[in-house]
Write a protein that holds these residues in place. Structure first.
Motif, short mmCIF file in Angstrom:
data_model
loop_
_atom_site.label_atom_id
_atom_site.label_comp_id
_atom_site.label_asym_id
_atom_site.label_seq_id
_atom_site.Cartn_x
_atom_site.Cartn_y
_atom_site.Cartn_z
N THR A 94 0.86 -1.26 -0.07
CA THR A 94 0.05 -0.14 -0.15
C THR A 94 0.81 1.20 -0.01
OG1 THR A 94 -0.26 -0.05 2.46
CG2 THR A 94 -2.02 -0.98 1.15
N GLU A 95 2.24 1.34 0.38
CA GLU A 95 3.10 2.19 0.24
C GLU A 95 3.82 2.34 -0.94
OE1 GLU A 95 5.62 2.30 3.87
OE2 GLU A 95 3.45 2.28 5.28
N PHE A 96 3.67 1.28 -2.13
CA PHE A 96 4.14 1.56 -3.40
C PHE A 96 3.02 2.01 -4.21
CE2 PHE A 96 6.68 -1.57 -1.33
CZ PHE A 96 7.71 -1.53 -1.75
N LYS A 97 3.31 2.72 -5.40
CA LYS A 97 2.58 3.41 -6.49
C LYS A 97 2.10 2.36 -7.33
CE LYS A 97 2.61 7.47 -4.61
NZ LYS A 97 1.48 8.12 -4.11
N SER A 98 0.64 1.85 -7.16
CA SER A 98 0.00 0.82 -7.90
C SER A 98 0.28 1.16 -9.40
CB SER A 98 -1.33 0.61 -7.48
OG SER A 98 -1.90 1.73 -7.85
N TYR A 99 0.42 2.30 -9.89
CA TYR A 99 0.47 2.25 -11.23
C TYR A 99 1.88 2.14 -11.98
CZ TYR A 99 2.04 7.02 -9.33
OH TYR A 99 2.55 8.24 -8.76
N PRO A 156 19.04 8.70 -9.15
CA PRO A 156 18.53 9.11 -7.76
C PRO A 156 17.09 8.83 -7.90
CG PRO A 156 19.12 10.75 -9.38
CD PRO A 156 19.89 9.32 -10.04
N THR A 157 16.39 8.50 -8.85
CA THR A 157 14.90 8.50 -8.85
C THR A 157 14.38 7.17 -8.28
OG1 THR A 157 15.05 7.60 -11.15
CG2 THR A 157 14.57 9.97 -10.71
N TRP A 158 15.24 6.16 -7.78
CA TRP A 158 14.80 4.81 -8.04
C TRP A 158 13.85 4.61 -6.73
CZ3 TRP A 158 13.89 0.56 -10.03
CH2 TRP A 158 13.94 -0.72 -9.52
N ILE A 159 13.97 4.87 -5.69
CA ILE A 159 13.17 4.95 -4.48
C ILE A 159 11.81 5.76 -4.91
CG2 ILE A 159 12.89 5.12 -1.88
CD1 ILE A 159 14.69 2.90 -2.86
N HIS A 160 12.10 7.05 -5.28
CA HIS A 160 10.77 8.00 -5.42
C HIS A 160 9.96 7.44 -6.39
CE1 HIS A 160 8.49 11.39 -6.48
NE2 HIS A 160 9.10 11.92 -4.94
N GLN A 161 10.26 6.80 -7.41
CA GLN A 161 9.46 6.35 -8.68
C GLN A 161 8.71 5.14 -7.93
OE1 GLN A 161 9.82 2.82 -9.89
NE2 GLN A 161 11.51 2.87 -11.11
N HIS A 163 7.78 4.95 -4.61
CA HIS A 163 6.66 5.28 -3.52
C HIS A 163 6.17 6.89 -3.69
CE1 HIS A 163 8.08 1.93 -1.35
NE2 HIS A 163 9.48 2.29 -1.64
N GLY A 164 6.78 7.60 -4.64
CA GLY A 164 6.20 9.19 -4.67
C GLY A 164 6.73 9.83 -3.60
N SER A 165 5.80 11.06 -3.62
CA SER A 165 6.02 11.99 -2.59
C SER A 165 5.86 11.81 -1.22
CB SER A 165 5.72 13.45 -3.30
OG SER A 165 6.11 13.94 -4.47
N ASP A 166 4.69 11.22 -1.08
CA ASP A 166 3.99 10.89 0.13
C ASP A 166 4.87 9.75 0.93
OD1 ASP A 166 3.16 9.44 -2.24
OD2 ASP A 166 1.01 9.41 -1.37
N TRP A 167 5.44 8.71 0.29
CA TRP A 167 6.07 7.73 0.86
C TRP A 167 7.60 7.43 0.82
CZ3 TRP A 167 3.04 5.68 4.47
CH2 TRP A 167 1.59 5.55 4.30
#
Length: 396
Positions: A94-99, A156-161, A163-167
């Motif tokens: 639920t803390e990963f971006k489903s898209y 540098p984008t690896w974790i953000h992609q 989980h997004g800005s919220d996670w």
């Protein structure tokens, strides 16, 4: 932005990872089974690196890597070493971006949690990422070839992609994506600076993020979730650029856009580069783009019309996902087709100049995870030899 850094008289590279030799593979199996310690792999890794260096030098490839022999998976060695990042072995899906394509696949497989990291403190590079790996590789490469060494690292984008800005980060630590990526940029620049001082002249970001923006399903999912994908694409371009800014003129930095290369060569995403080509080629501050063009899901070459005069495109026209060997004549025809599109692009240039901006490679690594793709070392050599033979006829 840099001016075009003309390639050496080598026109063929491999993307980074190579098939693990049997001794190292078998030792990795024992580690997975809990029958040995991590330290028990060191001797096998040293031998494997020496072996793959010899393979690359004997073939005459343009760059030399350690084949990622010391890694379990391609992204290992960055976020697991940064101060401020906390590893969560069972992070809820639920803390990963489903898209995100690979997240969607994991959820479809029934996974409810998956390992990841969370930024819980200010990011600092207190230990290096790959300095030890580079020094060990440098020790088995002749001095005249040290400039050909290439270091691969996750972006540098690896974790953000995921989980997004919220996670991705604690809002008490970072108030915005820009703050988060600025500190990541400082860490990456420190690593790049130290690698350069040791003699490294080639660094490659292995990035599935940008190719995901070519995927219609992901774009639809982002829109349904209320995510501004154009703004996020700009954020990720900026994230790369804060890592590469003010680099030395003779340091070549590449960006490989991967559509997925998991165990067995599984892909996660598809779609041509049309959606992102203008921004990608003109705004990302790198010198070389490694583009996957091994099958129809990669789209056609038309986005190459946007390639600026000061960039190089490495066409990944041979697949690493199958042992089947491509036809040399078909590969040559594809290279000429790509060169014609580059030549007719904006601005227009001669066919000779367009060819000078192109190189060729396999579409991805042969083993982005230690288990590897469904190819043997002999298959791997055959594919690289095929590319070398084609290059000799194209770039005479």
């Amino acid at each position: 932005m840099s001016t075009l850094k003309l390639r050496p008289p080598f026109r063929v590279e491999h993307v980074g990872s190579l098939v693990r030799p049997k001794e190292l593979y078998d030792q990795r199996v024992l580690l997975e089974q809990g029958k040995c310690a991590r330290e028990d792999l060191f001797a096998a890794e040293d031998a494997a690196v020496a072996h793959v260096v010899k393979v690359q030098r004997d073939l005459g490839l343009g760059t030399i890597t350690d084949g990622e022999m010391r890694r379990e998976v391609f992204f290992e060695g960055v976020f697991d070493k940064l101060e401020g990042m906390t590893f969560i072995p069972q992070r809820p899906m639920t803390e990963f971006k489903s898209y995100i394509p690979h997240v969607k696949l994991q959820s479809a497989m029934g996974l409810t949690e998956f390992p990841s990291w969370h930024c819980s403190g200010k990011i600092k590079r207190t230990v290096p990422f790959y300095i030890d790996h580079f020094n060990a590789l440098k020790a088995v490469v002749p001095p005249e070839d040290v400039g050909r060494i290439k270091v691969n690292m996750c972006p540098p984008t690896w974790i953000h992609q995921r989980h997004g800005s919220d996670w991705t980060y604690d809002p008490a630590v970072y108030k915005s994506d820009d703050e988060y990526f600025d500190d990541l940029g400082i860490a990456y620049r420190a690593e790049i600076k130290e690698l350069y001082e040791l003699g490294c002249r080639n660094i490659q970001f292995d990035d599935p993020t940008f190719a995901y923006f070519c995927n219609d399903d992901m774009i639809s999912g982002m829109e349904a979730a209320g995510v501004d994908h154009e703004a996020l694409l700009d954020t990720y371009i900026r994230a790369i650029n804060v890592c590469t800014v003010d680099r030395p003129q003779d340091l070549n930095i590449g960006l490989h856009m991967c559509r997925g290369n998991y165990m067995g060569g599984v892909h996660f995403s598809e779609g041509g580069y049309q959606r992102i080509a203008v921004k990608l080629f003109n705004s990302v501050d790198v010198d070389t783009f490694y583009l996957e063009y091994d099958n129809e899901r990669s789209g056609d070459f038309s986005p190459l019309k946007h390639l600026p005069l000061n960039k190089v495109a490495v066409l990944g026209i041979v697949t690493t996902k199958s042992p089947k060997l491509e036809e040399a004549e078909a590969l040559k025809a594809r290279i000429h087709e790509a060169a014609d599109i580059v030549a007719a692009g904006v601005p227009r240039r001669s066919k000779e100049a367009a060819l000078n901006q192109l190189c060729i490679s396999p579409q991805c690594g042969f083993a982005s995870v230690w288990q590897g793709n469904p190819v043997t070392e002999e298959d791997q050599k055959a594919k690289l030899q095929l590319l070398l033979g084609v290059a000799k006829e194209i770039w005479k």
